[in-house]
Design an enzyme around this catalytic site. Structure first.
Site, PDB file in Angstrom:
ATOM      1  N   CYS A  57       0.385  -0.991  -0.047  1.00 59.68           N
ATOM      2  CA  CYS A  57      -0.105   0.138  -0.029  1.00 59.68           C
ATOM      3  C   CYS A  57       0.958   1.491   0.015  1.00 59.68           C
ATOM      4  O   CYS A  57       0.321   2.452  -0.174  1.00 59.68           O
ATOM      5  CB  CYS A  57      -1.065  -0.359   1.379  1.00 59.68           C
ATOM      6  SG  CYS A  57      -1.947  -1.216   1.291  1.00 59.68           S
ATOM      7  N   ARG A 134      -7.637  -4.404  -3.447  1.00 61.57           N
ATOM      8  CA  ARG A 134      -7.439  -3.087  -4.149  1.00 61.57           C
ATOM      9  C   ARG A 134      -8.302  -2.797  -5.530  1.00 61.57           C
ATOM     10  O   ARG A 134      -7.973  -2.971  -6.437  1.00 61.57           O
ATOM     11  CB  ARG A 134      -5.627  -3.134  -4.805  1.00 61.57           C
ATOM     12  CG  ARG A 134      -4.695  -3.738  -3.244  1.00 61.57           C
ATOM     13  CD  ARG A 134      -3.544  -3.744  -4.230  1.00 61.57           C
ATOM     14  NE  ARG A 134      -2.695  -4.677  -3.073  1.00 61.57           N
ATOM     15  CZ  ARG A 134      -1.848  -4.094  -1.814  1.00 61.57           C
ATOM     16  NH1 ARG A 134      -2.123  -2.505  -1.922  1.00 61.57           N
ATOM     17  NH2 ARG A 134      -1.320  -4.610  -1.066  1.00 61.57           N
TER      18      ARG A 134
END
Ligand code: BEZ
Length: 221
Positions: A57, A134
């Site tokens: 991330c 995601r």
């Protein structure tokens, strides 16, 4: 085999391409927002990530931050999200800024109650019950969802592809054309297929277009 898998029927309320982006109000690192009033007259790239203070991330958020000027040039606002508190978001933004000098200068939704993640199908329980996958939603200025990407927790996205897809959508709208495999800025675009024999004959006589066959022709824009 996991016998607790959620069924497609149970999960079928996810927004789809062509839908108007579901409205919501949320707290972000740049203050409160309301989706229907966000980024007036602009495109929005809204993306989720599983968790603050995690390695993949951090690379992805840094990628969005480092290429923000390219999104600005495409009249596009970035909007991040994860199922974390606003305090975690602020701590992570500051930690990355101190560690690398990269500043996440766009709003990140603190979706601690999972309201937005569930509304947008970012919480995909067979992948994770607690972290958003995601996802990337490409939303046009009329607030219509135009393209959706989903990646799992363990594979980072490709920023070149996110920017390429955004530009492709805008070029397709502007010139009313379709775009071929691997299209990128400067490449030829696809001429709409003929819809009548007249169209077909005009196409065959037009030497300015590159004809692969009568229904597949490309031109410069
Ligand atoms: C990561 O960003 O590194 C990550 C987050 C959640 C699960 C797996 C990887």
């Amino acid at each position: 085999m996991n016998e607790e898998l959620h069924t497609p029927q149970e999960l079928n309320s996810m927004p789809r391409i062509g839908d108007i982006a579901p409205d919501f109000e949320a707290i972000t690192t740049k203050g409160p927002i309301k989706m229907s009033e966000f980024a007036k007259d602009k495109w929005t790239v809204m993306f989720s990530h599983p968790a603050d203070f995690t390695p993949v991330c951090t690379t992805e958020m840094s990628g969005f931050a480092e290429r923000k000027e390219e999104f600005d040039a495409l009249n596009t606002e970035l909007l991040g999200l994860s199922i974390d508190s606003i305090h975690a978001h602020l701590g992570w933004v500051q930690n990355v800024r101190e560690a690398t000098g990269v500043y996440f200068d766009f709003p990140i939704i603190a979706d601690i109650d999972m309201k937005v993640s569930k509304l947008y199908g970012m919480l995909q329980p067979n992948e994770s019950e607690t972290a958003a996958v995601r996802a990337v939603f490409f939303i046009d200025p009329s607030k219509k969802i135009r393209l959706i990407m989903y990646y799992p927790l363990n594979v980072g996205r490709n920023m070149n592809e996110i920017l390429r897809a955004l530009e492709a959508l805008q070029v397709s709208d502007k010139h009313k054309v379709a775009l071929p495999l691997d299209w990128k800025k400067g490449d030829k675009v696809i001429c709409p297929a003929p819809k009548s024999l007249n169209d077909l004959n005009t196409r065959l006589a037009d030497h300015s277009v590159e004809k692969v066959t009568w229904y597949l022709a490309k031109k410069n824009i």
